[in-house]
Write an enzyme that holds these catalytic residues in place. Structure first.
Site, PDB file in Angstrom:
ATOM      1  N   CYS A 261       0.835  -1.200   0.000  1.00 28.89           N
ATOM      2  CA  CYS A 261       0.000   0.000   0.000  1.00 28.89           C
ATOM      3  C   CYS A 261       0.875   1.258   0.000  1.00 28.89           C
ATOM      4  O   CYS A 261       1.703   1.448   0.891  1.00 28.89           O
ATOM      5  CB  CYS A 261      -0.918  -0.005   1.219  1.00 28.89           C
ATOM      6  SG  CYS A 261      -1.814   1.545   1.450  1.00 28.89           S
TER       7      CYS A 261
ATOM      8  N   ASP B  15      -0.343  16.783  -1.360  1.00 28.16           N
ATOM      9  CA  ASP B  15      -0.695  15.962  -2.522  1.00 28.16           C
ATOM     10  C   ASP B  15       0.348  16.184  -3.611  1.00 28.16           C
ATOM     11  O   ASP B  15       0.765  17.315  -3.878  1.00 28.16           O
ATOM     12  CB  ASP B  15      -2.091  16.327  -3.027  1.00 28.16           C
ATOM     13  CG  ASP B  15      -2.655  15.285  -3.976  1.00 28.16           C
ATOM     14  OD1 ASP B  15      -3.625  14.597  -3.602  1.00 28.16           O
ATOM     15  OD2 ASP B  15      -2.105  15.150  -5.101  1.00 28.16           O
TER      16      ASP B  15
ATOM     17  N   HIS C  25      -6.323   3.435   0.647  1.00 28.20           N
ATOM     18  CA  HIS C  25      -5.963   3.655   2.054  1.00 28.20           C
ATOM     19  C   HIS C  25      -6.666   4.959   2.385  1.00 28.20           C
ATOM     20  O   HIS C  25      -6.385   5.989   1.757  1.00 28.20           O
ATOM     21  CB  HIS C  25      -4.435   3.751   2.209  1.00 28.20           C
ATOM     22  CG  HIS C  25      -3.960   4.018   3.604  1.00 28.20           C
ATOM     23  ND1 HIS C  25      -2.973   3.239   4.216  1.00 28.20           N
ATOM     24  CD2 HIS C  25      -4.282   4.973   4.501  1.00 28.20           C
ATOM     25  CE1 HIS C  25      -2.745   3.706   5.434  1.00 28.20           C
ATOM     26  NE2 HIS C  25      -3.526   4.773   5.626  1.00 28.20           N
TER      27      HIS C  25
ATOM     28  N   HIS D 216      -8.095   8.392   3.031  1.00 27.08           N
ATOM     29  CA  HIS D 216      -7.423   9.687   3.071  1.00 27.08           C
ATOM     30  C   HIS D 216      -8.444  10.795   2.902  1.00 27.08           C
ATOM     31  O   HIS D 216      -9.412  10.669   2.161  1.00 27.08           O
ATOM     32  CB  HIS D 216      -6.331   9.792   2.011  1.00 27.08           C
ATOM     33  CG  HIS D 216      -6.773   9.448   0.623  1.00 27.08           C
ATOM     34  ND1 HIS D 216      -6.919   8.152   0.188  1.00 27.08           N
ATOM     35  CD2 HIS D 216      -7.125  10.240  -0.423  1.00 27.08           C
ATOM     36  CE1 HIS D 216      -7.337   8.162  -1.068  1.00 27.08           C
ATOM     37  NE2 HIS D 216      -7.472   9.416  -1.459  1.00 27.08           N
TER      38      HIS D 216
ATOM     39  N   HIS E 177      -8.875  14.651   1.714  1.00 28.77           N
ATOM     40  CA  HIS E 177      -8.289  15.774   1.000  1.00 28.77           C
ATOM     41  C   HIS E 177      -8.651  17.054   1.749  1.00 28.77           C
ATOM     42  O   HIS E 177      -9.829  17.281   2.066  1.00 28.77           O
ATOM     43  CB  HIS E 177      -8.847  15.873  -0.421  1.00 28.77           C
ATOM     44  CG  HIS E 177      -8.533  14.712  -1.320  1.00 28.77           C
ATOM     45  ND1 HIS E 177      -7.538  14.744  -2.274  1.00 28.77           N
ATOM     46  CD2 HIS E 177      -9.101  13.485  -1.416  1.00 28.77           C
ATOM     47  CE1 HIS E 177      -7.520  13.585  -2.928  1.00 28.77           C
ATOM     48  NE2 HIS E 177      -8.455  12.805  -2.425  1.00 28.77           N
TER      49      HIS E 177
HETATM   50  P1  AMP Z   1      -8.100   9.666  -4.492  1.00 34.27           P
HETATM   51  O1  AMP Z   1      -8.525   9.845  -5.921  1.00 34.27           O
HETATM   52  O2  AMP Z   1      -9.067  10.268  -3.519  1.00 34.27           O
HETATM   53  O3  AMP Z   1      -7.751   8.224  -4.167  1.00 34.27           O
HETATM   54  O4  AMP Z   1      -6.804  10.543  -4.329  1.00 34.27           O
HETATM   55  C1  AMP Z   1      -5.503  10.049  -4.356  1.00 34.27           C
HETATM   56  C2  AMP Z   1      -4.611  11.262  -4.290  1.00 34.27           C
HETATM   57  O5  AMP Z   1      -3.305  10.809  -3.952  1.00 34.27           O
HETATM   58  C3  AMP Z   1      -4.490  12.032  -5.609  1.00 34.27           C
HETATM   59  O6  AMP Z   1      -4.903  13.384  -5.391  1.00 34.27           O
HETATM   60  C4  AMP Z   1      -3.015  11.922  -5.961  1.00 34.27           C
HETATM   61  O7  AMP Z   1      -2.498  13.096  -6.557  1.00 34.27           O
HETATM   62  C5  AMP Z   1      -2.387  11.642  -4.613  1.00 34.27           C
HETATM   63  N1  AMP Z   1      -1.121  10.908  -4.620  1.00 34.27           N
HETATM   64  C6  AMP Z   1      -0.829   9.780  -5.309  1.00 34.27           C
HETATM   65  N2  AMP Z   1       0.428   9.364  -5.052  1.00 34.27           N
HETATM   66  C7  AMP Z   1       0.939  10.266  -4.168  1.00 34.27           C
HETATM   67  C8  AMP Z   1       2.211  10.410  -3.530  1.00 34.27           C
HETATM   68  N3  AMP Z   1       3.223   9.531  -3.721  1.00 34.27           N
HETATM   69  N4  AMP Z   1       2.401  11.463  -2.698  1.00 34.27           N
HETATM   70  C9  AMP Z   1       1.410  12.363  -2.495  1.00 34.27           C
HETATM   71  N5  AMP Z   1       0.196  12.283  -3.061  1.00 34.27           N
HETATM   72  C10 AMP Z   1      -0.034  11.261  -3.905  1.00 34.27           C
HETATM   73 ZN    ZN Z   2      -2.364   1.372   3.647  1.00 36.68          ZN
END
Ligand code: AMP
Ligand code: ZN
Length: 112
Positions: free
Chosen positions: A4, A30, A97, A99, A101
């Site tokens: 993950c 992000d 996982h 999260h 925003h």
């Molecule tokens: P979601 O569509 O709600 O699952 O959002 C996932 C978010 O994770 C997106 O806004 C991506 O830009 C962000 N994301 C993906 N990989 C990373 C990373 N390595 N570091 C920081 N943000 C990330």
């Molecule tokens: Zn996780």
């Protein structure tokens, strides 16, 4: 979960631009910001999505909710902020996982 992405960020195995962490959560920028301020708040514990939340997570979820306005203030978002939780493929969730925003400032996106 060993494969993950956000578990690896929480464990420090993958770098992230962290702005806050404690024993329960990690908050980082992000990687592809959709607004001037765009943070992600994750629990250290692997919880795939809102669908997997249960009563055992009540202390954690309360902690996360109450942290949001504090972090927003620290980011200079005195005028307000937006929180988004995408849940499941139908909700646009890409990383499984949980999260939150936290977004604000210029270029705050709408819902379309
Ligand atoms: P979601 O569509 O709600 O699952 O959002 C996932 C978010 O994770 C997106 O806004 C991506 O830009 C962000 N994301 C993906 N990989 C990373 C990373 N390595 N570091 C920081 N943000 C990330
Ligand atoms: Zn996780």
């Amino acid at each position: 979960m060993s494969d993950c992405l956000f578990c690896k960020i929480a464990a420090g195995e993958i770098p992230a631009d962290k702005v806050y962490e404690d024993d329960q959560v990690v908050v980082f920028k992000d990687i592809a910001p959709k607004a001037e301020v765009h943070l992600l708040m994750i629990p250290r514990q692997h919880i795939a999505s809102l669908n997997e939340l249960s009563v055992e997570h009540d202390v954690l979820t309360s902690h996360m909710m109450r942290l949001l306005p504090r972090l927003a203030r620290e980011q200079g978002l005195e005028q307000g902020f937006r929180t988004i939780i995408n849940t499941g493929e139908g909700g646009g969730q890409e990383v499984f996982h949980l999260h939150l925003h936290l977004m604000g400032g210029d270029n705050l996106p709408g819902f379309n």
